[in-house]
Design an enzyme around this catalytic site. Sequence first.
Site, PDB file in Angstrom:
ATOM      1  N   HIS A 166      -3.994   1.168   7.800  1.00 42.96           N
ATOM      2  CA  HIS A 166      -2.633   1.714   7.801  1.00 42.96           C
ATOM      3  C   HIS A 166      -2.550   2.902   6.828  1.00 42.96           C
ATOM      4  O   HIS A 166      -2.007   3.962   7.184  1.00 42.96           O
ATOM      5  CB  HIS A 166      -1.653   0.594   7.399  1.00 42.96           C
ATOM      6  CG  HIS A 166      -0.223   1.015   7.314  1.00 42.96           C
ATOM      7  ND1 HIS A 166       0.761   0.483   8.127  1.00 42.96           N
ATOM      8  CD2 HIS A 166       0.415   1.900   6.508  1.00 42.96           C
ATOM      9  CE1 HIS A 166       1.925   1.034   7.821  1.00 42.96           C
ATOM     10  NE2 HIS A 166       1.745   1.900   6.841  1.00 42.96           N
ATOM     11  N   GLU A 167      -3.077   2.723   5.619  1.00 37.48           N
ATOM     12  CA  GLU A 167      -2.997   3.787   4.610  1.00 37.48           C
ATOM     13  C   GLU A 167      -3.893   4.974   4.975  1.00 37.48           C
ATOM     14  O   GLU A 167      -3.516   6.135   4.784  1.00 37.48           O
ATOM     15  CB  GLU A 167      -3.361   3.251   3.226  1.00 37.48           C
ATOM     16  CG  GLU A 167      -2.500   2.093   2.736  1.00 37.48           C
ATOM     17  CD  GLU A 167      -1.007   2.326   2.893  1.00 37.48           C
ATOM     18  OE1 GLU A 167      -0.567   3.483   2.814  1.00 37.48           O
ATOM     19  OE2 GLU A 167      -0.281   1.346   3.124  1.00 37.48           O
ATOM     20  N   GLY A 224       0.837  -1.188   0.000  1.00 37.26           N
ATOM     21  CA  GLY A 224       0.000   0.000   0.000  1.00 37.26           C
ATOM     22  C   GLY A 224       0.873   1.239   0.000  1.00 37.26           C
ATOM     23  O   GLY A 224       2.058   1.178   0.357  1.00 37.26           O
ATOM     24  N   GLN A 262       3.032   9.937   1.557  1.00 37.71           N
ATOM     25  CA  GLN A 262       4.323   9.238   1.521  1.00 37.71           C
ATOM     26  C   GLN A 262       5.170   9.634   0.318  1.00 37.71           C
ATOM     27  O   GLN A 262       6.367   9.341   0.286  1.00 37.71           O
ATOM     28  CB  GLN A 262       4.115   7.718   1.524  1.00 37.71           C
ATOM     29  CG  GLN A 262       3.537   7.195   2.839  1.00 37.71           C
ATOM     30  CD  GLN A 262       3.410   5.686   2.824  1.00 37.71           C
ATOM     31  OE1 GLN A 262       2.420   5.163   2.349  1.00 37.71           O
ATOM     32  NE2 GLN A 262       4.422   5.000   3.321  1.00 37.71           N
ATOM     33  N   HIS A 264      -2.215   7.263   7.280  1.00 37.54           N
ATOM     34  CA  HIS A 264      -1.245   8.171   6.648  1.00 37.54           C
ATOM     35  C   HIS A 264      -1.913   9.466   6.198  1.00 37.54           C
ATOM     36  O   HIS A 264      -1.275  10.525   6.165  1.00 37.54           O
ATOM     37  CB  HIS A 264      -0.598   7.505   5.429  1.00 37.54           C
ATOM     38  CG  HIS A 264       0.579   6.637   5.756  1.00 37.54           C
ATOM     39  ND1 HIS A 264       1.672   7.092   6.460  1.00 37.54           N
ATOM     40  CD2 HIS A 264       0.852   5.337   5.461  1.00 37.54           C
ATOM     41  CE1 HIS A 264       2.557   6.114   6.585  1.00 37.54           C
ATOM     42  NE2 HIS A 264       2.084   5.033   6.002  1.00 37.54           N
ATOM     43  N   CYS A 314       6.391  -0.146   7.324  1.00 37.59           N
ATOM     44  CA  CYS A 314       5.986   1.043   6.573  1.00 37.59           C
ATOM     45  C   CYS A 314       7.129   1.460   5.661  1.00 37.59           C
ATOM     46  O   CYS A 314       8.282   1.516   6.098  1.00 37.59           O
ATOM     47  CB  CYS A 314       5.642   2.172   7.547  1.00 37.59           C
ATOM     48  SG  CYS A 314       5.070   3.673   6.727  1.00 37.59           S
ATOM     49  N   LEU A 315       6.800   1.770   4.413  1.00 39.69           N
ATOM     50  CA  LEU A 315       7.829   2.187   3.462  1.00 39.69           C
ATOM     51  C   LEU A 315       8.496   3.491   3.903  1.00 39.69           C
ATOM     52  O   LEU A 315       9.605   3.788   3.484  1.00 39.69           O
ATOM     53  CB  LEU A 315       7.218   2.352   2.065  1.00 39.69           C
ATOM     54  CG  LEU A 315       6.652   1.069   1.439  1.00 39.69           C
ATOM     55  CD1 LEU A 315       5.913   1.395   0.155  1.00 39.69           C
ATOM     56  CD2 LEU A 315       7.775   0.060   1.177  1.00 39.69           C
TER      57      LEU A 315
HETATM   58 NI    NI Z   1       3.067   3.203   5.883  1.00 40.20          NI
END
Ligand code: NI
Length: 182
Positions: free
Chosen positions: A138-139, A49, A54, A142, A96-97
């Site tokens: 999670h997304e 995701g 991000q 963000h 998380c990226l």
């Molecule tokens: Ni993340």
Amino acid sequence: MPLRTIVRLGHPALRTPAVPVPPAQIGDPELQALIDDMIETMRESHGVGLAAPQVGEEAQIFVYQAAGPPEIPLHVVVNPMITPQARELAYDWEGCLSIPDLRGLVPRHPKVRVQGLDREGNALDYVVTGFEARIVQHEFDHLNGIVFLDRMRDLRSLAFFDEWEAYLVGGSQPDLDETAVG
Ligand code: NI
């Protein structure tokens, strides 16, 4: 389609609430290009995701997709609203990226309703469970300046990927694809 740079923890975009996309602007080439770039960046980064903050964009957009198992087809969600459908919380691993290399146990609702718009501006309204519900929450976080660390109830499960693999999931048939990294 260019890859976008994924910003990391400390970048203000990750702590700034995103703003809704005016529905009339969803078809704009710039917005469509952003969505395409987000999809490509997510895939290239082996995430399941990615949310617009991000990549430094303050728009309320996230994308997700998982090769599986369980396989989850590509979704693009604009201006999302999430409603929990169950009171209980389930714990599982997330990464998380924007917080590279760390994993932690995060409580999430196991079933949520997703409402919003797709990339053509059509209304979305569907219910997801389990791994997909975890990714969506999670997304969605963000878009509100929240990262998974904020959701952890106990930071003692926090681990670097190699140590996590060796000591925390290594002994029991790790299914790394099922770790929500977004
Ligand atoms: Ni993340």
